[in-house]
Design a protein around this motif. Structure first.
Motif, PDB file in Angstrom:
ATOM      1  N   THR A 178       2.247 -44.078  55.039  1.00 11.31           N
ATOM      2  CA  THR A 178       1.824 -44.411  56.396  1.00 11.31           C
ATOM      3  C   THR A 178       3.026 -44.712  57.266  1.00 11.31           C
ATOM      4  OG1 THR A 178      -0.225 -45.336  55.567  1.00 11.31           O
ATOM      5  CG2 THR A 178       0.445 -45.971  57.784  1.00 11.31           C
ATOM      6  N   GLU A 225      -6.662 -36.638  61.055  1.00 14.43           N
ATOM      7  CA  GLU A 225      -6.723 -37.390  59.804  1.00 14.43           C
ATOM      8  C   GLU A 225      -5.452 -38.218  59.686  1.00 14.43           C
ATOM      9  OE1 GLU A 225      -8.556 -38.842  56.874  1.00 14.43           O
ATOM     10  OE2 GLU A 225      -9.364 -36.820  57.142  1.00 14.43           O
ATOM     11  N   LYS A 231      -9.747 -34.689  61.441  1.00 17.42           N
ATOM     12  CA  LYS A 231     -10.842 -35.360  60.729  1.00 17.42           C
ATOM     13  C   LYS A 231     -12.185 -35.068  61.380  1.00 17.42           C
ATOM     14  CE  LYS A 231     -12.290 -39.940  59.086  1.00 17.42           C
ATOM     15  NZ  LYS A 231     -12.235 -39.582  57.654  1.00 17.42           N
ATOM     16  N   TYR A 254     -16.617 -35.182  47.047  1.00 14.60           N
ATOM     17  CA  TYR A 254     -15.615 -34.573  47.919  1.00 14.60           C
ATOM     18  C   TYR A 254     -15.876 -33.087  48.175  1.00 14.60           C
ATOM     19  CZ  TYR A 254     -14.040 -33.418  43.205  1.00 14.60           C
ATOM     20  OH  TYR A 254     -14.006 -33.000  41.899  1.00 14.60           O
ATOM     21  N   ASN A 262     -13.000 -31.540  50.321  1.00 13.85           N
ATOM     22  CA  ASN A 262     -12.152 -32.535  50.965  1.00 13.85           C
ATOM     23  C   ASN A 262     -11.343 -33.240  49.867  1.00 13.85           C
ATOM     24  OD1 ASN A 262     -11.248 -33.692  53.316  1.00 13.85           O
ATOM     25  ND2 ASN A 262     -12.910 -35.161  53.488  1.00 13.85           N
ATOM     26  N   LEU A 283      -7.676 -34.543  47.582  1.00 15.90           N
ATOM     27  CA  LEU A 283      -6.465 -35.364  47.612  1.00 15.90           C
ATOM     28  C   LEU A 283      -6.616 -36.554  48.549  1.00 15.90           C
ATOM     29  CD1 LEU A 283      -3.779 -32.513  47.647  1.00 15.90           C
ATOM     30  CD2 LEU A 283      -4.830 -33.669  45.693  1.00 15.90           C
ATOM     31  N   GLY A 284      -7.642 -37.340  48.291  1.00 14.32           N
ATOM     32  CA  GLY A 284      -7.879 -38.512  49.122  1.00 14.32           C
ATOM     33  C   GLY A 284      -8.243 -38.154  50.543  1.00 14.32           C
ATOM     34  N   GLU A 285      -8.946 -37.034  50.721  1.00 16.30           N
ATOM     35  CA  GLU A 285      -9.382 -36.526  52.024  1.00 16.30           C
ATOM     36  C   GLU A 285      -8.208 -36.134  52.918  1.00 16.30           C
ATOM     37  OE1 GLU A 285     -12.119 -39.220  53.851  1.00 16.30           O
ATOM     38  OE2 GLU A 285     -13.631 -38.980  52.282  1.00 16.30           O
ATOM     39  N   LYS A 286      -7.090 -35.778  52.315  1.00 15.23           N
ATOM     40  CA  LYS A 286      -5.927 -35.338  53.083  1.00 15.23           C
ATOM     41  C   LYS A 286      -5.818 -33.817  53.150  1.00 15.23           C
ATOM     42  CE  LYS A 286      -4.679 -39.582  53.679  1.00 15.23           C
ATOM     43  NZ  LYS A 286      -4.988 -40.241  54.965  1.00 15.23           N
ATOM     44  N   ASP A 340       2.572 -34.756  48.519  1.00 17.17           N
ATOM     45  CA  ASP A 340       3.078 -35.845  49.351  1.00 17.17           C
ATOM     46  C   ASP A 340       4.060 -35.347  50.396  1.00 17.17           C
ATOM     47  OD1 ASP A 340       1.565 -37.732  48.146  1.00 17.17           O
ATOM     48  OD2 ASP A 340       3.155 -38.504  46.847  1.00 17.17           O
TER      49      ASP A 340
END
Length: 767
Positions: A8, A64, A72, A520, A574, A576-579, A626
């Motif tokens: 973040t 997102e 998003k 997901y 959706n 990888l953690g919604e990424k 990442d």
């Protein structure tokens, strides 16, 4: 401890209502990672450092978090669920992705997307830009914040948060037209959430220069102001003296008199002026017909393509209860478009040129008011999101021709023949270009009253249904007149032809069913329809083969509205953690009652056409790892004319239609400060021709007669974070300097060239 990654990134300063402005440093101490109240068992325990992987902070409220290439949700409030749960192919280009790409005009942004191709303007049957979605014209199906933007203008991205392309018929959302889909630009608006000021300045090859400002100022908890300002100039790469200039300003103010009431007012103004380059032309005969290589630039000193746009929009949002909200949008806008463009053609030996003049102006006035009531409730144990809307629109368009040296010039007006190639850039210096509103040739007006009702309902924990219906009562009127043309002596202007009006009530609907088989992942089935009234395009008069009005015996013909239906099956993951959003869809769009009327005189030719497009579209958007962000897609499609008044058209493909379109944009964060990326787009061969009827075809050879070659273009970019506030980005367009062509006129008289290799260096600074 295992090395952790905190992805973040906070803005240098942000503001929460009711709190003082706070600065946050980009760092995390080991003490912050300890559970509250925890004590060290051993003071000598060493805490390993935390690595902060930096990603661009995006003020776009629809993006997102921490996934700059993934949206998003939609900026259209009528789509109440996240995009990952919406049963439709909706392609969204975020602000960060657009900035990384280096593209600034909407035409270039859309051309890089799968399933979208371009057509020609400047008397290639449109003012301004011409978009084609899944094989169907969409030049009038562009929206800004959910309201139709009828001016066929040059469109810029400096004030845009994201660009949304809804694939498939969308008339239940957008009204008439929207056969292949709709384009919706979501604009930047004032917010009370944080202060920021961002300046971007760029320089580059081909005299490129661009400066933008994006500043949001929070006056207090209830008032915020935002300003976006633009100036940009560049020569068209390798096509001097053709050039492009942009000046723009977008201002918005947010006022919150109470916790329940939001009032948002914004103004958008753009002054765009190009010296247009109509590119090359097709030469030779099939199967060896191709664009003339090394064609000279024939843009003249007096040529121009301008768009002056002014719009004022007011938005009122009132929360009646926590579950009941009222929204009203009102917009008045005016755009003035114009062009004088020189076309050329020559023999295959390229000895002398034959120059022609293309000329036209267009004044557009439009008013729209849209009122929506949102109601979230539970009925029989099922959660419903209702949206009820009422809309009124009034669009007026006046088209005409310019006087050049006292003579009115129209499409393909002859200028000079056998012009030596060496003089092509200096001949016909048009310094005496006059816009005389008396030389109008098309007077078009459309009024509509629309009502719609939509619902999204959770049937169970795993099943969700989407449905909507819309009724449009539309009235389109048309007058035309033959303007004076050069014949040695100036003849009087022709008699006005008043075709009266064409009106109809049109019902359209959509339905979707989503099954969430994993937390997901889902599969969905969807249906959507579209309808378009006779004479729906404002810039072509009675040229009905291009969307103009079908006439019979001097009046608007009694043609039925064109009808389109689409069936789609798809899946969305959706991950990888919604990424990361991965999508796949198979679709079939069928358009019937097509108004083929161009060049026909019999009543039997009305509503005689039928065609179909079917295909598969795949896409992904977001964080693959990442460090790797991606936005990619591919569309495999085929088109076919199923019925036509002209039997030879049956079985042929549609014009300006590419069987395969693909694109990918990748960004890799090599270090916390340095990122690099690339973008590539591919478009298979397509063929020019008349929309809906069929691509141009040579019956003797059995081959399509106006080919636009396939192409692949690769771009590259890199950015470096100099300080917390400053970042530089390098964009290199068309790295391998491919010679490629975007679109072709139906006769092959001109084909647009894509930009040659170019480079731009941009400094972004956050104050």
């Amino acid at each position: 401890m295992k090395k952790q990654s905190n992805k973040t990134k906070f803005p240098a300063s942000f503001r929460v209502p009711g709190m003082a402005k706070t600065s946050i440093a980009l760092g995390v101490s080991t003490a912050m990672l300890m559970p509250m109240g925890a004590a060290r068992a051993d003071d000598d325990v060493e805490m390993k450092p935390v690595t902060v992987v930096e990603r661009a902070f995006d003020h776009n409220p629809y993006a997102e978090p921490d996934a700059p290439y993934k949206a998003k949700k939609s900026g259209d409030e009528r789509r109440t669920r996240p995009l990952a749960e919406t049963p439709a192919t909706i392609q969204v280009m975020t602000k960060t992705q657009i900035e990384d790409s280096g593209y600034t005009d909407l035409r270039d942004i859309l051309d890089a997307q799968p399933g979208i191709t371009l057509g020609t303007g400047e008397n290639g049957n449109a003012f301004g830009d011409r978009y084609i979605i899944r094989g169907y014209e969409a030049r009038s199906d562009t929206f800004v914040d959910g309201l139709r933007d009828p001016g066929m203008t040059i469109r810029e991205s400096f004030a845009v948060e994201q660009v949304e392309v809804s694939k498939g018929p969308s008339s239940s959302f957008a009204g008439r037209g929207t056969v292949g889909g709709a384009i919706n630009a979501i604009t930047k608006q004032a917010t009370v959430d944080y202060d920021f000021t961002k300046v971007s300045a760029g320089v580059g090859t081909d005299s490129y220069g661009r400066v933008t400002l994006d500043a949001n100022h929070v006056v207090n908890d209830n008032v915020a102001l935002r300003a976006n300002v633009l100036y940009g100039y560049q020569q068209v790469p390798d096509r001097d003296p053709a050039d492009r200039e942009r000046k723009g300003v977008a201002l918005s103010g947010l006022f919150k008199p109470t916790d329940k009431l939001d009032i948002l007012v914004d103004y958008y103004g753009l002054r765009a002026e190009d010296r247009p380059d109509l590119g090359s032309w097709l030469t030779g005969t099939v199967p060896n017909r191709r664009p003339m290589a090394n064609s000279p630039v024939y843009a003249q000193n007096g040529d121009f393509l301008t768009s002056d746009v002014d719009t004022l929009t007011g938005r009122i949002k009132y929360k009646i209860t926590p579950n009941l909200r009222l929204t009203n949008l009102t917009r008045y806008g005016r755009s003035e478009n114009g062009y004088v463009a020189t076309g050329a053609n020559a023999s295959s030996t390229l000895t002398n040129l034959n120059l022609t003049t293309h000329s036209g102006w267009q004044d557009v006035d439009y008013f729209v008011n849209q009122t929506s009531l949102g109601w979230d409730t539970t009925i029989a144990g099922m959660k419903h999101d209702f949206i009820f809307s009422l809309e009124y629109t009034d669009h007026k368009v006046l088209n005409g021709l310019y006087e050049i040296g006292g003579v009115v010039r129209g499409a393909n007006s002859p200028s000079q023949s056998n012009v030596p190639v060496a003089l092509a850039q200096t001949a016909l210096d048009r310094t005496n270009v006059t816009k005389n509103t008396a030389n109008w040739d098309i007077d078009w007006q459309a009024k509509a009253i629309s009502v719609s009702a939509m619902d999204t309902v959770d049937l169970t924990e795993k099943w969700t249904a989407f449905a909507g219906v819309r009724y449009d009562k539309t009235d389109i009127s048309l007058r035309t007149r033959q303007a004076a043309l050069p014949t040695g002596t100036q003849p009087p202007q022709g008699t006005i032809n008043d075709y009266g009006s064409q009106n109809a009530g049109m019902w359209n609907s959509h339905f979707g069913l989503v099954y969430k088989f994993l937390p997901y992942a889902n599969v969905y089935a969807a249906y959507g329809s579209a309808a378009d009234l006779n004479g729906g395009e404002s810039d072509v008069g009675s040229s009905s083969g291009y969307g103009g009005m079908v006439t019979y015996n001097g009046s608007a013909a009694g043609a039925k509205p064109e009808k389109t239906e689409n069936f789609e099956l798809g899946t969305k993951w959706n991950l990888l953690g919604e990424k990361l959003l991965v999508t796949a869809a198979i679709f079939q769009t069928t358009k019937s009652d097509v108004m083929e009327g161009a060049n026909y005189a019999a009543a039997g030719t009305f509503n005689t056409g039928k065609n179909r497009v079917q295909g598969i579209e795949l896409g992904l958007a977001g964080n693959v790892t990442d460090k790797l962000s991606a936005f990619a897609g591919v569309a495999f499609m085929e088109s076919e004319v199923l019925d036509s008044w002209t039997a030879a058209n049956v079985g042929k493909r549609l014009s300006n239609f590419a069987d395969i379109t693909a694109s990918a944009q990748l960004r890799y964060q090599l270090t916390p400060k340095f990122a690099l990326g690339t973008a590539a787009k591919y478009e298979s061969e397509k063929y020019a021709g008349q929309p809906d009827t069929a691509a141009g075809f040579n019956a003797t050879t059995g081959l399509y007669s106006q080919p636009v070659p396939a192409y692949t273009v690769v771009d590259a970019f890199a950015d470096y974070r100099v300080t917390k506030r400053a970042k530089v980005r390098l964009n290199v367009g068309n790295v391998f300097n491919a010679d490629y062509y975007l679109a072709g006129y139906r006769s092959g008289a001109f084909v647009y060239k894509g930009d040659a290799i170019n480079a731009r260096l941009t400094l972004n600074y956050d104050f």
